[in-house]
Motif scaffolding. Structure first.
Motif, PDB file in Angstrom:
ATOM      1  N   ALA A  42      -5.192  -4.446 -17.331  1.00  0.00           N
ATOM      2  CA  ALA A  42      -4.376  -5.538 -16.793  1.00  0.00           C
ATOM      3  C   ALA A  42      -3.042  -4.984 -16.304  1.00  0.00           C
ATOM      4  O   ALA A  42      -2.479  -4.052 -16.890  1.00  0.00           O
ATOM      5  N   TRP A  43      -2.564  -5.543 -15.206  1.00  0.00           N
ATOM      6  CA  TRP A  43      -1.267  -5.154 -14.644  1.00  0.00           C
ATOM      7  C   TRP A  43      -0.459  -6.409 -14.376  1.00  0.00           C
ATOM      8  O   TRP A  43      -1.005  -7.465 -14.056  1.00  0.00           O
ATOM      9  N   GLU A  44       0.855  -6.278 -14.494  1.00  0.00           N
ATOM     10  CA  GLU A  44       1.760  -7.368 -14.129  1.00  0.00           C
ATOM     11  C   GLU A  44       2.240  -7.144 -12.704  1.00  0.00           C
ATOM     12  O   GLU A  44       2.697  -6.044 -12.371  1.00  0.00           O
ATOM     13  N   ILE A  58       5.536  -8.370  -2.249  1.00  0.00           N
ATOM     14  CA  ILE A  58       4.431  -8.355  -3.196  1.00  0.00           C
ATOM     15  C   ILE A  58       4.527  -7.028  -3.928  1.00  0.00           C
ATOM     16  O   ILE A  58       4.419  -5.965  -3.316  1.00  0.00           O
ATOM     17  N   GLN A  59       4.774  -7.089  -5.223  1.00  0.00           N
ATOM     18  CA  GLN A  59       5.037  -5.886  -6.021  1.00  0.00           C
ATOM     19  C   GLN A  59       3.929  -5.678  -7.030  1.00  0.00           C
ATOM     20  O   GLN A  59       3.450  -6.635  -7.655  1.00  0.00           O
ATOM     21  N   PHE A  60       3.506  -4.435  -7.198  1.00  0.00           N
ATOM     22  CA  PHE A  60       2.499  -4.089  -8.206  1.00  0.00           C
ATOM     23  C   PHE A  60       2.681  -2.629  -8.604  1.00  0.00           C
ATOM     24  O   PHE A  60       3.238  -1.831  -7.827  1.00  0.00           O
ATOM     25  N   PRO A  61       2.245  -2.239  -9.785  1.00  0.00           N
ATOM     26  CA  PRO A  61       2.382  -0.838 -10.210  1.00  0.00           C
ATOM     27  C   PRO A  61       1.559   0.077  -9.304  1.00  0.00           C
ATOM     28  O   PRO A  61       0.485  -0.303  -8.829  1.00  0.00           O
ATOM     29  N   THR A  62       2.052   1.278  -9.092  1.00  0.00           N
ATOM     30  CA  THR A  62       1.320   2.218  -8.234  1.00  0.00           C
ATOM     31  C   THR A  62      -0.019   2.611  -8.856  1.00  0.00           C
ATOM     32  O   THR A  62      -0.996   2.829  -8.130  1.00  0.00           O
ATOM     33  N   ASP A  63      -0.100   2.668 -10.197  1.00  0.00           N
ATOM     34  CA  ASP A  63      -1.378   3.033 -10.796  1.00  0.00           C
ATOM     35  C   ASP A  63      -2.430   1.947 -10.554  1.00  0.00           C
ATOM     36  O   ASP A  63      -3.630   2.242 -10.473  1.00  0.00           O
ATOM     37  N   LEU A  89      12.527  -5.332 -12.044  1.00  0.00           N
ATOM     38  CA  LEU A  89      11.348  -4.527 -11.732  1.00  0.00           C
ATOM     39  C   LEU A  89      11.497  -3.104 -12.260  1.00  0.00           C
ATOM     40  O   LEU A  89      12.619  -2.604 -12.423  1.00  0.00           O
ATOM     41  N   PRO A  90      10.378  -2.427 -12.512  1.00  0.00           N
ATOM     42  CA  PRO A  90      10.462  -0.996 -12.863  1.00  0.00           C
ATOM     43  C   PRO A  90      11.080  -0.217 -11.708  1.00  0.00           C
ATOM     44  O   PRO A  90      10.936  -0.598 -10.532  1.00  0.00           O
ATOM     45  N   ALA A  91      11.763   0.864 -12.032  1.00  0.00           N
ATOM     46  CA  ALA A  91      12.402   1.649 -10.977  1.00  0.00           C
ATOM     47  C   ALA A  91      11.366   2.204  -9.999  1.00  0.00           C
ATOM     48  O   ALA A  91      11.571   2.185  -8.782  1.00  0.00           O
ATOM     49  N   ALA A  92      10.244   2.708 -10.512  1.00  0.00           N
ATOM     50  CA  ALA A  92       9.177   3.251  -9.671  1.00  0.00           C
ATOM     51  C   ALA A  92       8.020   2.260  -9.645  1.00  0.00           C
ATOM     52  O   ALA A  92       7.370   2.029 -10.668  1.00  0.00           O
ATOM     53  N   THR A  93       7.791   1.657  -8.501  1.00  0.00           N
ATOM     54  CA  THR A  93       6.721   0.676  -8.343  1.00  0.00           C
ATOM     55  C   THR A  93       6.437   0.509  -6.860  1.00  0.00           C
ATOM     56  O   THR A  93       7.233   0.939  -6.014  1.00  0.00           O
ATOM     57  N   ALA A  94       5.296  -0.064  -6.539  1.00  0.00           N
ATOM     58  CA  ALA A  94       4.944  -0.313  -5.130  1.00  0.00           C
ATOM     59  C   ALA A  94       5.439  -1.692  -4.729  1.00  0.00           C
ATOM     60  O   ALA A  94       5.154  -2.680  -5.406  1.00  0.00           O
TER      61      ALA A  94
END
Length: 302
Positions: A193-195, A100-105, A80-85
């Protein structure tokens, strides 16, 4: 020892087997039957979540489940990216939590839409405010209801929102060696789109999978083993009878020497597998190739 090739026209001569590499040092693979059941569950969740997001942010949203794997939590967190929700999901009776992980943006985009905004302006990567976190908790609670519905009996206990973390390296949802079922999803809103990923502890799911979709009966193991062994490719040789010879004669061999093989001209060749005779055959011509025609079977051959 002269040999003749087995004719490719004979049954079983051109068998091709797909070989899957199995790493015994990391035996974290899903059985095919289990993998398909989990894929169907995550595909159902993707459709449900897409419908939920569409109604929540009032913008057409598509969610697609791409693939499902089983890895340790340490491997999952490292991917996972270091900074993420990361929304941690607690399940009663389980120390390990789902994620459940998703980008903060992505979350900021959803929140803006929820509040009636349409700005596509990017938001700096930061933690949620109290109001933003309350909104995220609300629609993630609805998403977990969809997850529970999608998995049915596989989730014996419905998960609940336990908290939100913003650093994948510090969010300790489970022990590092805990096996997790991880699904990668793609969320698309308009042209953006987001992963995202959904990770659930493997043990409770596999326990339920063993009941709802049982694997083959252990009593069938001997038959399955015989079936796999019978389908394994082996090297077949058609050769003259062996002749004993002293090492001195071998060392003194030169071009033009004649080595008596003592194989009667009327005797068929020996057909062997791993040096064991299984049949006898005579040399024939098949098209442009030499081949062997079976004339007798060894009584001791399996």
């Amino acid at each position: 020892m002269p040999t003749l090739p087995l004719s490719p026209a004979l049954p079983g001569a051109e068998l091709e087997h797909a070989v899957e590499v199995y790493d015994f040092g990391r035996p974290t693979t899903l059985a095919r039957e289990h993998s398909r059941v989990l894929e169907l569950a995550f595909e159902t969740f993707a459709r449900q979540w897409g419908t939920l997001l569409t109604s929540t942010i009032r913008s057409a949203t598509t969610v697609v489940a791409e693939h499902v794997t089983m890895v340790t939590y340490d491997e999952y967190a490292a991917s996972l990216p270091a900074a993420t929700a990361m929304v941690l999901c607690a399940m009663e009776g389980q120390d390990a939590k789902g994620v459940i992980q998703f980008p903060t943006d992505a979350a900021f985009h959803w929140i803006t839409r929820m509040l009636g905004g349409t700005s596509a302006r990017s938001v700096p990567n930061r933690k949620f405010t109290q109001i933003e976190q309350s909104l995220v908790n609300q629609f993630m609670g609805d998403a977990l209801e969809d997850l529970t519905y999608s998995f049915g009996s596989l989730l014996s206990v419905p998960p609940t929102v336990h908290g939100i973390h913003f650093n994948s390296q510090f969010a300790q949802a489970a022990a590092t060696n805990t096996l997790m079922i991880v699904a990668k999803l793609s969320v698309t809103v308009g042209e953006i789109a987001w992963e995202t990923t959904v990770a659930l502890p493997a043990d409770p799911l596999l326990d339920q999978l063993g009941t709802s979709n049982p694997m083959s009966d252990p009593a069938d193991a001997p038959g399955q083993l015989r079936c796999h062994v019978a389908g394994a490719p082996v090297d077949v040789e058609m050769a003259l009878a062996p002749v004993p010879i002293r090492p001195r004669a071998v060392l003194n061999l030169s071009v033009g020497d004649v080595l008596p093989l003592r194989h009667p001209t009327g005797r068929p060749f020996d057909l062997t597998v791993a040096g064991k005779p299984v049949a006898r055959a005579v040399g024939v011509t098949h098209g442009t190739r030499q081949a062997g025609q079976i004339v007798s079977i060894e009584e001791s051959a399996p």
